[in-house]
Design an enzyme around this catalytic site. Structure first.
Site, PDB file in Angstrom:
ATOM      1  N   LYS A   1      30.311  35.436  38.965  1.00 39.88           N
ATOM      2  CA  LYS A   1      30.497  36.361  37.845  1.00 39.88           C
ATOM      3  C   LYS A   1      31.101  37.653  38.354  1.00 39.88           C
ATOM      4  CE  LYS A   1      27.959  38.721  34.168  1.00 39.88           C
ATOM      5  NZ  LYS A   1      26.687  38.850  33.453  1.00 39.88           N
TER       6      LYS A   1
ATOM      7  N   LYS B   1      33.019  33.133  35.501  1.00 38.16           N
ATOM      8  CA  LYS B   1      33.142  34.068  34.394  1.00 38.16           C
ATOM      9  C   LYS B   1      33.818  35.333  34.843  1.00 38.16           C
ATOM     10  CE  LYS B   1      29.929  36.598  31.523  1.00 38.16           C
ATOM     11  NZ  LYS B   1      28.593  37.003  31.333  1.00 38.16           N
TER      12      LYS B   1
ATOM     13  N   TYR C   1      33.304  31.827  22.045  1.00 39.21           N
ATOM     14  CA  TYR C   1      33.063  32.320  20.683  1.00 39.21           C
ATOM     15  C   TYR C   1      33.999  31.628  19.695  1.00 39.21           C
ATOM     16  CZ  TYR C   1      30.850  35.792  23.576  1.00 39.21           C
ATOM     17  OH  TYR C   1      30.054  36.377  24.525  1.00 39.21           O
TER      18      TYR C   1
HETATM   19  C1  PBG Z   1      24.620  39.960  30.628  1.00 44.53           C
HETATM   20  C2  PBG Z   1      25.858  39.283  30.197  1.00 44.53           C
HETATM   21  C3  PBG Z   1      27.137  39.824  29.979  1.00 44.53           C
HETATM   22  C4  PBG Z   1      27.924  38.793  29.473  1.00 44.53           C
HETATM   23  C5  PBG Z   1      27.127  37.662  29.417  1.00 44.53           C
HETATM   24  N1  PBG Z   1      25.860  37.982  29.887  1.00 44.53           N
HETATM   25  C6  PBG Z   1      27.624  41.206  30.094  1.00 44.53           C
HETATM   26  C7  PBG Z   1      27.646  41.902  31.383  1.00 44.53           C
HETATM   27  O1  PBG Z   1      27.394  41.328  32.450  1.00 44.53           O
HETATM   28  O2  PBG Z   1      27.905  43.092  31.326  1.00 44.53           O
HETATM   29  C8  PBG Z   1      29.362  38.919  29.048  1.00 44.53           C
HETATM   30  C9  PBG Z   1      29.809  37.905  28.063  1.00 44.53           C
HETATM   31  C10 PBG Z   1      31.057  38.227  27.342  1.00 44.53           C
HETATM   32  O3  PBG Z   1      31.765  39.215  27.602  1.00 44.53           O
HETATM   33  O4  PBG Z   1      31.379  37.455  26.421  1.00 44.53           O
HETATM   34  N2  PBG Z   1      24.494  40.252  31.947  1.00 44.53           N
END
Ligand code: PBG
Length: 326
Positions: free
Chosen positions: A195, A248, A313
């Site tokens: 991530k 991600k 989404y």
């Molecule tokens: C929480 C989380 C996030 C997303 C999913 N889980 C945000 C972040 O890490 O700031 C992002 C998902 C998206 O942008 O669709 N940690």
């Protein structure tokens, strides 16, 4: 003069010929649809930066789930927006926390739907970070304990899959041990293994109301410039007992998706994040691109890069459009 060349166009001559040689496909089962569950009553707010995405309260969940099932979606990913936030994110692991309540509701009314619970603290902490904070520091090991409590509370409420997104080191090991100890040996972990600290999460932070109140997430999420680091992250999550690996965001990281697919033997999940969704929406609403074609091209690109599953989404739209084309 005799030219030597290949006639690739032979296999593109008609729609049926193209279908015959198509290498990748999108199916309703490929998609996981994120839901934002808002603690409160009679809430169905469209997220302004994500047209078509709604925060819903429990009393609107029945209708939302009926719509999801009617579209043919089989899995949902739950995020919660609690009424109260505090330094330790207590509502993340409270027995009656909003995600736990929503999970119980869905598993009772729609038992065949796979509930994936996002395991993080940022929507529940007043500082908006994904762990415990001391001064301006996000503490690793102290956060693990709360994440384990959250995962166990989610499993207890009936979640089918635990999806930790917090990027603390050791979160998979800690959650696996915690789940096993609590008797949830059969609940898989879908780890947000790779991530990146991404600007593409912007609209999500509005939707989930979980923006960091100071600093950023760069001490725990990954540097977008790095590739080898993705191998290290994926390797340790596999060793710690992950059952799925999430990459991600999606679109800007499809090289990493291919790397993970080629080097690890777990199901690969791509998270087509909020910013990717919103960019396409905005351009489509301006009439600048064809939304259907663009979204389906993005999603098939993710499959081609190696995704087994896609969190998006756009799942409802995509399934509807795929049916139109059948
Ligand atoms: C929480 C989380 C996030 C997303 C999913 N889980 C945000 C972040 O890490 O700031 C992002 C998902 C998206 O942008 O669709 N940690």
């Amino acid at each position: 003069m005799e030219l030597q060349f290949s006639r690739h166009r032979k296999l593109r001559s008609s729609a049926n010929m193209r279908a015959l040689v198509r290498e990748n496909h999108l199916r309703a089962e490929d998609f996981i649809y994120p839901l934002f569950i808002y603690e409160g009553e009679n809430i169905r707010n469209e997220v302004s930066s994500m047209p078509g995405v709604f925060q819903v309260s429990l009393d609107h969940l029945q209708a939302e789930m009926e719509d999801i099932v009617a579209h043919g979606i089989k899995s949902v990913l739950l995020f919660g927006i609690p009424k109260t936030k505090d330094a330790c994110g207590e509502q993340a692991y409270h027995e009656h926390g909003i995600v736990q309540e929503a999970t119980r509701f869905i598993k009772e009314k729609f038992p065949e739907i796979i509930v994936v619970a996002d395991t993080c603290l940022c929507e529940y902490t007043d500082h908006g970070h994904c762990g415990v904070v001391e001064g301006e520091k996000i503490l690793n090991d102290q956060s693990l304990e709360l994440l384990v409590k959250t995962a166990v509370a989610q499993a207890k409420a009936g979640a089918d899959i635990i999806a930790p997104s917090n990027m603390m080191d050791g979160f998979v090991a800690a959650i696996r041990a915690g789940l096993d100890e609590a008797g949830y040996t059969d609940i898989p972990i879908m780890s947000y293994a790779v991530k990146y600290a991404s600007a593409f999460y912007g609209p999500f932070r509005e939707a989930a109301e979980g923006a960091p109140q100071f600093g950023d997430r760069k001490t725990y999420q990954m540097d977008p410039a790095n590739r080898m680091e993705a191998f290290r992250e994926a390797e340790s999550d596999v060793a710690e007992g992950a059952d799925f690996l999430i990459i991600k965001p999606g679109m800007p990281y499809l090289d990493i998706v291919r790397d993970v697919k080629n080097n690890f033997n777990l199901p690969v999940v791509v998270y087509n994040v909020s910013g990717e969704y919103s960019m396409v929406k905005a351009a489509a609403l301006n009439g600048w691109i064809d939304e259907k074609k663009t979204v389906l091209e993005m999603l098939i690109g993710m499959k081609r890069a190696g995704a087994d599953l896609i969190i998006t989404y756009a799942a409802k739209d995509a399934i509807r459009w795929l049916k139109e084309d059948e």
